[in-house]
Design a protein around this motif. Structure first.
Motif, short mmCIF file in Angstrom:
data_model
loop_
_atom_site.label_atom_id
_atom_site.label_comp_id
_atom_site.label_asym_id
_atom_site.label_seq_id
_atom_site.Cartn_x
_atom_site.Cartn_y
_atom_site.Cartn_z
N ARG A 32 21.68 17.96 -2.40
CA ARG A 32 22.48 16.82 -1.92
C ARG A 32 23.77 16.68 -2.75
O ARG A 32 24.85 16.46 -2.20
N TYR A 36 27.79 17.00 -1.50
CA TYR A 36 28.86 16.06 -1.77
C TYR A 36 29.99 16.71 -2.55
O TYR A 36 31.16 16.37 -2.38
N VAL A 39 32.67 18.62 -0.38
CA VAL A 39 33.53 17.85 0.53
C VAL A 39 34.99 17.84 0.08
O VAL A 39 35.89 18.10 0.90
#
Length: 148
Positions: A32, A36, A39
């Motif tokens: 996870r 992130y 991005v």
């Protein structure tokens, strides 16, 4: 140029944090964090960061945002004044509709929502709830039964 460098640094730091998290056997959390972290690099590669940087430092863009805010504020103020005044066009439309209904059949009554069930259509064991005397007599009977 500075924005792209900052985004790359943030992504590198995020990927490093994901590696440390994976080393601690928390693979779901590491995946996870890596998602992130990717991005900002994706935004740099699509050109969104450059567009945002040009927009943020453009006086024409800020003038446009100011004009949009002023337009929104004018709409908000006129709506508040219209509601406070009470003489809106919506009220006039309602009055015209009600006048139109009365003109078609002035002696007609409003339609009922009860479904047309009269006294004959009620079950024999049920009493209508509109008679308060029956309701109080039931309560009195219960109280007398318990000796109160």
């Amino acid at each position: 140029m500075l924005a792209e460098t900052v985004c790359s640094a943030v992504s590198a730091a995020g990927l490093g944090l994901a590696a440390v998290t994976a080393y601690r056997k928390r693979f779901l959390t590491a995946a996870r964090i890596a998602g992130y972290a990717l991005v900002p690099v994706g935004l740099v590669l699509t050109g969104a960061v450059a567009w945002l940087a040009r927009t943020a430092f453009s006086p024409a863009a800020w003038t446009g945002f100011g004009l949009l805010g002023a337009a929104w504020l004018l709409f908000l103020i006129t709506r508040a004044v219209e509601r406070r005044r009470g003489g809106s066009t919506r009220a006039e439309r309602r009055a015209a509709r009600s006048a139109g209904r009365e003109a078609v059949a002035p002696g007609a009554s409003a339609p009922s929502l009860g479904g047309g069930a009269g006294p004959a259509a009620r079950p024999a064991g049920k009493r209508p709830a509109t008679e308060p005397a029956d309701d109080f007599s039931d309560i009195e009977a219960i109280l007398k039964k318990h000796g109160i």
